[in-house]
Design a protein around this motif. Structure first.
Motif, PDB file in Angstrom:
ATOM      1  N   TYR A  53       0.834  -1.181   0.000  1.00 21.73           N
ATOM      2  CA  TYR A  53       0.000   0.000   0.000  1.00 21.73           C
ATOM      3  C   TYR A  53       0.879   1.244   0.000  1.00 21.73           C
ATOM      4  O   TYR A  53       1.884   1.285   0.716  1.00 21.73           O
ATOM      5  CB  TYR A  53      -0.879   0.054   1.243  1.00 21.73           C
TER       6      TYR A  53
ATOM      7  N   TRP B  13      -4.771   6.501   1.826  1.00 19.04           N
ATOM      8  CA  TRP B  13      -4.316   5.157   1.489  1.00 19.04           C
ATOM      9  C   TRP B  13      -4.755   4.782   0.086  1.00 19.04           C
ATOM     10  O   TRP B  13      -5.855   5.150  -0.356  1.00 19.04           O
ATOM     11  CB  TRP B  13      -4.914   4.138   2.462  1.00 19.04           C
TER      12      TRP B  13
ATOM     13  N   GLY C  51      -4.019  -0.829  -2.654  1.00 21.52           N
ATOM     14  CA  GLY C  51      -3.068  -1.928  -2.510  1.00 21.52           C
ATOM     15  C   GLY C  51      -2.805  -2.637  -3.827  1.00 21.52           C
ATOM     16  O   GLY C  51      -3.659  -2.690  -4.710  1.00 21.52           O
TER      17      GLY C  51
END
Length: 121
Positions: A97, A111, A114
């Protein structure tokens, strides 16, 4: 707000290399002075920070497990964060990530979704 999108993950043999990229949109890296990091979570493991970089790029951090194998860089003009991973090992298998830390924040505030890295031995 900042949106982060990782790319570059995949399947690689042990000893191989991969380069991860993280493209940011919304507020740009440099205008927001965000520190950035790459974190990973392997199967059955806790999430760990493997590399981090200051907003200027002048300061970096690496976890002991990846020192001298991984290199974190950023291109603020392109709003992109990179992680060059060399000499990959099976234990590097994880979801990676990218994350951004807002100024004066003590945690990562933004974030990506991923990207999977799988290293076959």
């Amino acid at each position: 707000q900042v949106q982060l999108v990782e790319s570059g993950g995949g399947l690689v043999q042990a000893g191989g290399s991969l380069r991860l990229s993280c493209a940011a949109s919304g507020r740009t890296f440099s205008s927001y002075a965000m520190a950035m990091g790459w974190l990973r979570q392997g199967p059955g493991k806790e999430r760990e920070c493997v590399a981090a970089i200051s907003w200027s790029g002048g300061s970096t951090y690496y976890a002991d497990s990846v020192k001298r194998r991984f290199t974190i860089t950023r291109d603020n003009a392109k709003n992109t964060l990179y992680l060059q991973m060399n000499s990959l090992k099976a234990e590097d298998t994880a979801v990676y990530y990218c994350a951004g830390q807002a100024p004066r924040s003590k945690a990562y505030d933004y974030w990506g979704q991923g990207t999977q890295v799988t290293v076959s031995s």
